[in-house]
Motif scaffolding. Structure first.
Motif, PDB file in Angstrom:
ATOM      1  N   GLY A  42     -86.693 -93.581  77.988  1.00  0.00           N
ATOM      2  CA  GLY A  42     -87.949 -94.055  78.568  1.00  0.00           C
ATOM      3  C   GLY A  42     -89.003 -94.256  77.503  1.00  0.00           C
ATOM      4  N   ALA A  43     -90.216 -94.552  77.964  1.00  0.00           N
ATOM      5  CA  ALA A  43     -91.323 -94.818  77.036  1.00  0.00           C
ATOM      6  C   ALA A  43     -91.789 -93.544  76.348  1.00  0.00           C
ATOM      7  CB  ALA A  43     -92.476 -95.457  77.794  1.00  0.00           C
ATOM      8  N   THR A  44     -91.552 -92.399  76.983  1.00  0.00           N
ATOM      9  CA  THR A  44     -91.996 -91.122  76.409  1.00  0.00           C
ATOM     10  C   THR A  44     -90.808 -90.164  76.328  1.00  0.00           C
ATOM     11  OG1 THR A  44     -92.441 -90.106  78.552  1.00  0.00           O
ATOM     12  CG2 THR A  44     -94.251 -91.372  77.527  1.00  0.00           C
ATOM     13  N   ARG A  45     -91.017 -89.081  75.577  1.00  0.00           N
ATOM     14  CA  ARG A  45     -89.968 -88.061  75.463  1.00  0.00           C
ATOM     15  C   ARG A  45     -89.613 -87.528  76.852  1.00  0.00           C
ATOM     16  NH1 ARG A  45     -88.634 -82.835  74.720  1.00  0.00           N
ATOM     17  NH2 ARG A  45     -87.313 -82.365  72.936  1.00  0.00           N
ATOM     18  N   SER A  48     -87.413 -89.860  78.690  1.00  0.00           N
ATOM     19  CA  SER A  48     -86.049 -89.890  78.134  1.00  0.00           C
ATOM     20  C   SER A  48     -85.264 -88.651  78.560  1.00  0.00           C
ATOM     21  CB  SER A  48     -86.102 -89.970  76.601  1.00  0.00           C
ATOM     22  OG  SER A  48     -86.667 -91.183  76.184  1.00  0.00           O
ATOM     23  N   HIS A  66     -82.278 -81.708  72.584  1.00  0.00           N
ATOM     24  CA  HIS A  66     -82.463 -81.748  71.132  1.00  0.00           C
ATOM     25  C   HIS A  66     -83.210 -83.014  70.726  1.00  0.00           C
ATOM     26  CE1 HIS A  66     -81.792 -80.605  67.080  1.00  0.00           C
ATOM     27  NE2 HIS A  66     -80.685 -81.277  66.849  1.00  0.00           N
ATOM     28  N   ASP A  67     -83.986 -82.917  69.639  1.00  0.00           N
ATOM     29  CA  ASP A  67     -84.690 -84.074  69.075  1.00  0.00           C
ATOM     30  C   ASP A  67     -83.817 -84.745  68.028  1.00  0.00           C
ATOM     31  OD1 ASP A  67     -87.073 -83.494  70.400  1.00  0.00           O
ATOM     32  OD2 ASP A  67     -87.991 -82.505  68.671  1.00  0.00           O
ATOM     33  N   ALA A  68     -83.685 -86.084  68.122  1.00  0.00           N
ATOM     34  CA  ALA A  68     -83.046 -86.818  67.021  1.00  0.00           C
ATOM     35  C   ALA A  68     -83.862 -86.663  65.743  1.00  0.00           C
ATOM     36  CB  ALA A  68     -82.917 -88.289  67.386  1.00  0.00           C
ATOM     37  N   ALA A  69     -85.160 -86.374  65.913  1.00  0.00           N
ATOM     38  CA  ALA A  69     -86.040 -86.225  64.748  1.00  0.00           C
ATOM     39  C   ALA A  69     -85.818 -84.908  64.000  1.00  0.00           C
ATOM     40  CB  ALA A  69     -87.492 -86.340  65.189  1.00  0.00           C
ATOM     41  N   LYS A 172     -88.915 -80.979  62.126  1.00  0.00           N
ATOM     42  CA  LYS A 172     -89.025 -82.324  62.719  1.00  0.00           C
ATOM     43  C   LYS A 172     -89.516 -83.284  61.653  1.00  0.00           C
ATOM     44  CE  LYS A 172     -91.900 -82.764  66.245  1.00  0.00           C
ATOM     45  NZ  LYS A 172     -93.046 -83.630  65.950  1.00  0.00           N
ATOM     46  N   ILE A 173     -88.767 -84.368  61.450  1.00  0.00           N
ATOM     47  CA  ILE A 173     -89.179 -85.341  60.434  1.00  0.00           C
ATOM     48  C   ILE A 173     -90.282 -86.194  61.040  1.00  0.00           C
ATOM     49  CG2 ILE A 173     -88.434 -87.254  58.972  1.00  0.00           C
ATOM     50  CD1 ILE A 173     -85.713 -85.890  58.771  1.00  0.00           C
ATOM     51  N   THR A 174     -91.507 -85.864  60.651  1.00  0.00           N
ATOM     52  CA  THR A 174     -92.679 -86.493  61.265  1.00  0.00           C
ATOM     53  C   THR A 174     -93.488 -87.281  60.235  1.00  0.00           C
ATOM     54  OG1 THR A 174     -92.797 -84.656  62.839  1.00  0.00           O
ATOM     55  CG2 THR A 174     -94.756 -86.036  62.638  1.00  0.00           C
TER      56      THR A 174
HETATM   57  N1  CTP Z   1     -89.575 -92.280  74.116  1.00  0.00           N
HETATM   58  C1  CTP Z   1     -89.082 -91.226  73.453  1.00  0.00           C
HETATM   59  C2  CTP Z   1     -89.781 -90.631  72.391  1.00  0.00           C
HETATM   60  C3  CTP Z   1     -89.219 -89.534  71.730  1.00  0.00           C
HETATM   61  N2  CTP Z   1     -88.007 -89.069  72.129  1.00  0.00           N
HETATM   62  C4  CTP Z   1     -87.384 -87.889  71.485  1.00  0.00           C
HETATM   63  O1  CTP Z   1     -88.385 -87.005  71.066  1.00  0.00           O
HETATM   64  C5  CTP Z   1     -88.201 -86.687  69.694  1.00  0.00           C
HETATM   65  C6  CTP Z   1     -89.564 -86.533  69.040  1.00  0.00           C
HETATM   66  O2  CTP Z   1     -90.102 -87.816  69.010  1.00  0.00           O
HETATM   67  P1  CTP Z   1     -91.575 -88.177  68.572  1.00  0.00           P
HETATM   68  O3  CTP Z   1     -92.532 -87.670  69.564  1.00  0.00           O
HETATM   69  O4  CTP Z   1     -91.639 -89.632  68.273  1.00  0.00           O
HETATM   70  O5  CTP Z   1     -91.669 -87.311  67.263  1.00  0.00           O
HETATM   71  P2  CTP Z   1     -92.395 -87.545  65.937  1.00  0.00           P
HETATM   72  O6  CTP Z   1     -91.746 -88.690  65.218  1.00  0.00           O
HETATM   73  O7  CTP Z   1     -92.351 -86.239  65.249  1.00  0.00           O
HETATM   74  O8  CTP Z   1     -93.832 -88.001  66.327  1.00  0.00           O
HETATM   75  P3  CTP Z   1     -95.147 -87.179  66.690  1.00  0.00           P
HETATM   76  O9  CTP Z   1     -94.882 -85.720  66.491  1.00  0.00           O
HETATM   77  O10 CTP Z   1     -96.170 -87.741  65.764  1.00  0.00           O
HETATM   78  O11 CTP Z   1     -95.408 -87.494  68.130  1.00  0.00           O
HETATM   79  C7  CTP Z   1     -87.377 -87.844  69.120  1.00  0.00           C
HETATM   80  O12 CTP Z   1     -86.584 -87.404  68.074  1.00  0.00           O
HETATM   81  C8  CTP Z   1     -86.521 -88.235  70.291  1.00  0.00           C
HETATM   82  O13 CTP Z   1     -85.367 -87.420  70.295  1.00  0.00           O
HETATM   83  C9  CTP Z   1     -87.343 -89.691  73.170  1.00  0.00           C
HETATM   84  O14 CTP Z   1     -86.244 -89.256  73.508  1.00  0.00           O
HETATM   85  N3  CTP Z   1     -87.894 -90.758  73.830  1.00  0.00           N
END
Ligand code: CTP
Ligand SMILES: C[C@](O)(CO)[C@H](O)COP(=O)(O)O
Length: 188
Positions: A42-45, A48, A66-69, A172-174
């Motif tokens: 989706g548009a947000t975590r 998704s 888990h975060d892909a990040a 988290k790779i940010t």
């Molecule tokens: N629409 C989205 C956005 C994010 N993610 C998940 O949430 C994790 C964290 O994403 P994000 O918020 O973009 O992290 P950062 O890149 O660290 O950005 P920030 O902390 O600045 O928000 C991603 O690895 C991904 O697994 C997702 O599934 N769907």
């Protein structure tokens, strides 16, 4: 993404569902091992996670998010989360201590307070949950409400969240510096 999935499998997870944009599915399918299910993210975590949760088999006892990040998370972290779930915890997060002095600032950037850091923790992923608890928590979360992690979603239901030791490598790779550190780790 492939490394994040490998960590989960190496750590003892049986099945993985990946949420990703539809336009990327073909490329993701090529990069991932056979048997990994892809759903449209989706548009947000939060959106998704909802989508991926919908594809989790109903007989799964526990779910890890888990975060892909966080692609360089060691499998040991996954093992600790799974062990805490197996010991009966309904929700588990890996954490690390806060190592810097932590302060509150006003709109002008002036420090107004210092926060006692001893009880503070940095929360990582994978976060583990009883599937039933996580599904109920997402069902109860009103549409449009964004919480920054899944533990916050279950805490809104009053579910206690246990902690296990995280790992600096699971960062988290940010920002660009995180990527430089990750490249060093990979080079080693
Ligand atoms: N629409 C989205 C956005 C994010 N993610 C998940 O949430 C994790 C964290 O994403 P994000 O918020 O973009 O992290 P950062 O890149 O660290 O950005 P920030 O902390 O600045 O928000 C991603 O690895 C991904 O697994 C997702 O599934 N769907
Ligand atoms: C889930 C998380 O990685 C735990 O620290 C974090 O909250 C994700 O935050 P983001 O702003 O979506 O990167």
């Amino acid at each position: 993404m492939a490394w994040a999935v490998a960590t989960l499998l190496d750590g003892g997870v049986d099945e993985v569902v990946v949420a990703a944009p539809a336009a990327d599915h073909e490329e993701f399918a090529r990069a991932l091992p056979a048997g990994i299910r892809l759903v449209v993210g989706g548009a947000t975590r939060t959106d998704s996670v909802r989508a991926a949760l919908g594809a989790v088999p109903g007989d799964a006892g526990a779910v890890l998010v888990h975060d892909a990040a966080r692609p360089l998370t060691p499998p040991d972290v996954v093992g600790r989360v799974l062990a805490a779930l197996a010991a009966g915890a309904p929700a588990v997060v890996p954490v690390l201590p806060v190592v810097d002095t932590t302060v509150v600032v006003d709109d002008d950037g002036v420090v107004t307070d210092a926060v006692p850091r001893a009880p503070l923790r940095r929360v990582q992923t994978p976060q583990g949950f009883s599937r039933v608890v996580l599904a109920e928590a997402y069902d109860d979360l009103p549409e449009g409400v964004e919480l920054t992690d899944d533990a916050a979603v279950v805490r809104a239901l009053g579910v206690p969240v246990r902690t296990v030791a995280g790992d600096e490598r699971a960062t988290k790779i940010t920002v660009a510096h995180d990527l430089a550190l990750a490249e060093l780790q990979v080079a080693r």
